[in-house]
Design an enzyme around this catalytic site. Sequence first.
Site, mmCIF file in Angstrom:
data_model
loop_
_atom_site.group_PDB
_atom_site.id
_atom_site.type_symbol
_atom_site.label_atom_id
_atom_site.label_comp_id
_atom_site.label_asym_id
_atom_site.label_seq_id
_atom_site.Cartn_x
_atom_site.Cartn_y
_atom_site.Cartn_z
ATOM 1 N N SER A 262 0.624 -1.144 -0.051
ATOM 2 C CA SER A 262 -0.098 0.033 -0.138
ATOM 3 C C SER A 262 0.876 1.378 0.028
ATOM 4 O O SER A 262 1.910 1.372 0.665
ATOM 5 C CB SER A 262 -0.813 0.133 1.117
ATOM 6 O OG SER A 262 -1.478 1.350 1.287
ATOM 7 N N TYR B 298 -1.728 -1.582 9.961
ATOM 8 C CA TYR B 298 -1.863 -1.893 8.590
ATOM 9 C C TYR B 298 -0.408 -1.653 7.849
ATOM 10 O O TYR B 298 0.014 -2.313 7.185
ATOM 11 C CB TYR B 298 -3.038 -1.098 7.978
ATOM 12 C CG TYR B 298 -3.089 -1.164 6.634
ATOM 13 C CD1 TYR B 298 -3.719 -2.451 6.349
ATOM 14 C CD2 TYR B 298 -2.813 -0.088 5.593
ATOM 15 C CE1 TYR B 298 -4.227 -2.669 4.656
ATOM 16 C CE2 TYR B 298 -3.063 -0.515 4.218
ATOM 17 C CZ TYR B 298 -3.629 -1.620 3.923
ATOM 18 O OH TYR B 298 -4.025 -1.821 2.393
HETATM 19 N N1 NAP Z 1 -8.589 -0.508 -1.571
HETATM 20 C C1 NAP Z 1 -7.599 0.310 -1.434
HETATM 21 O O1 NAP Z 1 -7.322 1.468 -1.111
HETATM 22 C C2 NAP Z 1 -6.279 -0.236 -1.035
HETATM 23 C C3 NAP Z 1 -5.049 0.603 -1.173
HETATM 24 C C4 NAP Z 1 -3.805 -0.115 -1.050
HETATM 25 C C5 NAP Z 1 -3.565 -1.467 -0.943
HETATM 26 N N2 NAP Z 1 -4.734 -2.273 -0.728
HETATM 27 C C6 NAP Z 1 -4.175 -3.628 -0.814
HETATM 28 O O2 NAP Z 1 -5.015 -4.028 -2.018
HETATM 29 C C7 NAP Z 1 -5.626 -5.781 -1.688
HETATM 30 C C8 NAP Z 1 -6.806 -5.637 -2.017
HETATM 31 O O3 NAP Z 1 -7.573 -4.870 -1.282
HETATM 32 P P1 NAP Z 1 -9.231 -4.466 -1.714
HETATM 33 O O4 NAP Z 1 -9.451 -3.203 -1.757
HETATM 34 O O5 NAP Z 1 -9.666 -5.390 -3.038
HETATM 35 O O6 NAP Z 1 -10.035 -5.392 -0.594
HETATM 36 P P2 NAP Z 1 -11.663 -5.847 -0.470
HETATM 37 O O7 NAP Z 1 -12.279 -5.165 -1.509
HETATM 38 O O8 NAP Z 1 -11.925 -5.686 1.128
HETATM 39 O O9 NAP Z 1 -11.639 -7.298 -0.784
HETATM 40 C C9 NAP Z 1 -10.580 -8.228 -0.006
HETATM 41 C C10 NAP Z 1 -10.636 -9.578 -0.638
HETATM 42 O O10 NAP Z 1 -9.563 -10.380 0.370
HETATM 43 C C11 NAP Z 1 -10.181 -11.574 0.501
HETATM 44 N N3 NAP Z 1 -9.743 -11.902 1.841
HETATM 45 C C12 NAP Z 1 -9.640 -11.157 3.168
HETATM 46 N N4 NAP Z 1 -9.169 -12.113 4.048
HETATM 47 C C13 NAP Z 1 -8.894 -13.219 3.635
HETATM 48 C C14 NAP Z 1 -8.330 -14.179 4.083
HETATM 49 N N5 NAP Z 1 -7.724 -14.511 5.352
HETATM 50 N N6 NAP Z 1 -7.955 -15.366 3.367
HETATM 51 C C15 NAP Z 1 -8.013 -15.274 1.752
HETATM 52 N N7 NAP Z 1 -9.006 -14.077 1.257
HETATM 53 C C16 NAP Z 1 -9.022 -13.252 2.268
HETATM 54 C C17 NAP Z 1 -11.909 -11.348 0.706
HETATM 55 O O11 NAP Z 1 -12.450 -12.646 0.447
HETATM 56 P P3 NAP Z 1 -13.981 -12.573 0.867
HETATM 57 O O12 NAP Z 1 -14.812 -11.914 -0.171
HETATM 58 O O13 NAP Z 1 -14.366 -14.044 0.686
HETATM 59 O O14 NAP Z 1 -14.202 -12.102 2.225
HETATM 60 C C18 NAP Z 1 -11.724 -10.318 -0.524
HETATM 61 O O15 NAP Z 1 -11.854 -11.210 -1.915
HETATM 62 C C19 NAP Z 1 -5.164 -5.799 -0.043
HETATM 63 O O16 NAP Z 1 -4.146 -6.187 0.168
HETATM 64 C C20 NAP Z 1 -5.095 -4.152 0.535
HETATM 65 O O17 NAP Z 1 -4.358 -4.185 1.572
HETATM 66 C C21 NAP Z 1 -6.048 -1.860 -0.987
#
Ligand code: NAP
Length: 245
Positions: free
Chosen positions: A140, A153
């Site tokens: 991130s 985080y």
């Molecule tokens: N969104 C942002 O602004 C942002 C910014 C920087 C970095 N990121 C990073 O990008 C990545 C994706 O984030 P996102 O925004 O797409 O999140 P999201 O929309 O909340 O989706 C999270 C995903 O992770 C899965 N997950 C959560 N815990 C898990 C576990 N213990 N084992 C397997 N799967 C798990 C969830 O599965 P279920 O649907 O089954 O719960 C879902 O598919 C993360 O690593 C996050 O830290 C995001």
Amino acid sequence: MNPSSRSAIVTGASRGIGRAIALRLAADGFQVVINYAGNAAKAQEVVAAIQASGGQAVAVQADVSQPDDVQRLFASTQQAFGGVDVVVHSAGVMTMAPIATDSLDAFDRMLHVNLRGAFLVLAEAARHVRDAGRVIALSSSVIAKSFPQYGPYIASKAGVEGLARVLANELRGRRISVNAVAPGPVGTELFLEGKSAEQIAQLGRAAPLERLGEPEDIAAVVAFLAGPDGGWVNGQVVRANGGFA
Ligand SMILES: NC(=O)c1ccc[n+]([C@@H]2O[C@H](COP(=O)([O-])OP(=O)(O)OC[C@H]3O[C@@H](n4cnc5c(N)ncnc54)[C@H](OP(=O)(O)O)[C@@H]3O)[C@@H](O)[C@H]2O)c1
């Protein structure tokens, strides 16, 4: 390398950024494993969308923080597609918590899923990814901001970046690249949950490109690293954030 005979595992692909990455890699010709934690219906929707476009995908439930689950994820991929060429570790969680002793549960939870999960997924990737493969872990860009309440985080994601760099060195001799991609704010559940409309608008204006990232913006960067043009990028953190630095 013929993409149509290459396979990719995308963790956390039922929603958000992981979902967009899975759809993009399938459009680029990869056979894709859609990993999820609990949301089977959403994962099946992603599989159905890929199949409807003529691609190949399967959904595999696995908690990335559990060694047996991660081993089963890779074994299922081997069984479904005969091997693993690309691993994208996108699964992650985020809750706000100040650095204070009553935040210890939140700290443990984030380290467990985000850092222990990355360690386990990268470890299995090291064992299974075929020569000339690619490993990409999601970090991130908020690391550079050091915002209050992001301590646990940021600690977990700083660890992910360290693991990616070390693994790039450990895989010397196998022509496998290992990189991290560090998005800025992207309008997914992880980002939007618990924030006011004002906070969201403010973060949307923070980057010089003056908008929130779309999951597809991040998927395009991952597709570059996973594809033929990204092969010379190794051991790097690509900060895909519109200038949110
Ligand atoms: N969104 C942002 O602004 C942002 C910014 C920087 C970095 N990121 C990073 O990008 C990545 C994706 O984030 P996102 O925004 O797409 O999140 P999201 O929309 O909340 O989706 C999270 C995903 O992770 C899965 N997950 C959560 N815990 C898990 C576990 N213990 N084992 C397997 N799967 C798990 C969830 O599965 P279920 O649907 O089954 O719960 C879902 O598919 C993360 O690593 C996050 O830290 C995001």
